[in-house]
Design an enzyme around this catalytic site. Structure first.
Site: not given
Length: 370
Positions: A270, A94, A118, A75, A15, A96
């Protein structure tokens, strides 16, 4: 604002933070976009497609981190990327953080401002930037679970939908949110025997209305989880506590009681995973076996369908990207409490309570940064 989009470097992550269409929107708003060379190849767009949209191309990620005011990724930044972040720089991706003390500490040390996809909220108490990837991961959970059930892959050799004269596989989905709903949809479509568990009765009623009698629903208790786990061929872990570490719902002791060759698909990996024996895996080596139970715990599942995932993600992130670029992070967050909910780290402080609690760190309310 100068927006930088480096190429993703996590294992088998194809991605990219912005599509050419998103770049064009940002440029239309008067911003500059710097894309790392070949960053979009994983979704079918070469450098020429990005330059046509108005972007400039950088030869190295280092150039992007050195120049950009806002870094947009998919990510979480890897350690070497964290070390390239600088004080006052804005990171939008993101994160996490709850199960990841190393990344958290590196982000704190950098002095950057980090907004996590998120934990951004909406007026319906949803997580609009997590939802599209949850949809992808939920649907993928069933197809990877079905492949993992094959005998050659360590599974029990059960066909998900069965055939006339033989029963279908039993699929247990823990959690009736976006991931669980999409997993149930796919499993039902493939002919499996599906039960979904949740602690929120209105959600179970909603699922019953949507899917009808083909879907079994059950209130989530320890007893129900244990009883269903012993019968299941595939268990999909689809629980989420926003920003916090996932609860452990299947213990190691349970594995020896389950059917040999059953499959655990941990979509919550995650956030640390919702099975006691879960550990993050990669697309290159996605499964491992503990006590004859196959574990699929890939931490970036949607990266396998990069084109679908990138477009779905950009549909959700673009309005926030433009707001951050147009106004700057502080004014954008002051104007939008849902965006402010995404602020996880600022100038060395942890600004999301669940992250601070999970890691045993001091907490500074995001409102205080404004």
């Amino acid at each position: 604002m100068l927006i930088g989009v480096p190429k993703e470097i996590k294992n088998n992550e194809f991605r990219i933070g912005m599509t050419p269409g998103a770049v064009r929107e940002a440029v239309h708003h008067g911003h500059q976009v710097l894309i790392e060379t070949n960053g979009g190849l994983g979704i079918g767009f070469d450098d020429a497609a990005y330059t046509a949209a108005g972007a400039k191309i950088a030869d190295r990620a280092e150039d992007i981190f050195a120049k950009a005011e806002m870094i947009i990724k998919v990510k979480e930044p890897q350690p070497n990327e964290c070390k390239m972040l600088s004080e006052g720089q804005l990171l939008f991706t993101y994160l996490h953080l709850a199960p990841d003390p190393t990344q958290t500490e590196l982000l704190q040390e950098s002095g950057c401002t980090a907004i996590a996809y998120e934990t951004i909220t909406d007026a319906n108490r949803g997580l609009p930037l997590l939802a599209p990837m949850s949809e992808v991961a939920g649907r993928m959970a069933i197809q990877v679970g079905a492949v993992s059930l094959q005998k050659a892959n360590g599974g029990s050799g059960v066909l998900l939908g069965g055939v006339p004269g033989t029963p279908p596989a039993k699929v247990m989905v823990i959690g009736g949110g976006v991931v669980g709903t999409n997993a149930a949809r796919m499993a039902l479509g493939m002919g499996a025997d599906v039960t979904i568990l949740d602690k929120y009765l209105p959600r179970l009623r909603y699922l019953d209305d949507v899917f009808g009698p083909g879907l079994k629903t059950q209130y989530a208790t320890m007893e129900a989880e244990e009883e269903l786990a012993l019968q299941a061929d595939i268990i999909v872990g689809a629980v989420l506590v926003p920003g916090a570490a996932a609860p452990k719902l299947i213990s190691k002791a349970m594995l020896s009681k389950m059917k040999p060759g059953s499959v655990l698909v941990d979509v919550a990996i995650d956030q640390g995973g919702c099975f006691e024996t879960s550990k993050a895996t990669t697309h290159a080596d996605p499964t491992y076996i503990v006590d004859n139970i196959v574990h699929y715990c890939v931490a970036n599942m949607p990266g396998a369908v990069a084109k679908t995932s990138t477009f779905a993600l950009n549909n959700a992130t673009l309005p926030f990207t433009i707001a951050l670029a147009d106004k700057g992070w502080k004014q954008a967050c002051a104007d939008d409490p849902h965006l402010l909910a995404g602020l996880n780290v600022h100038a060395g402080d942890i600004t999301y309570k669940a992250v601070a609690e999970a890691l045993g760190k001091d907490y500074k309310p995001a409102e205080d940064t404004l």
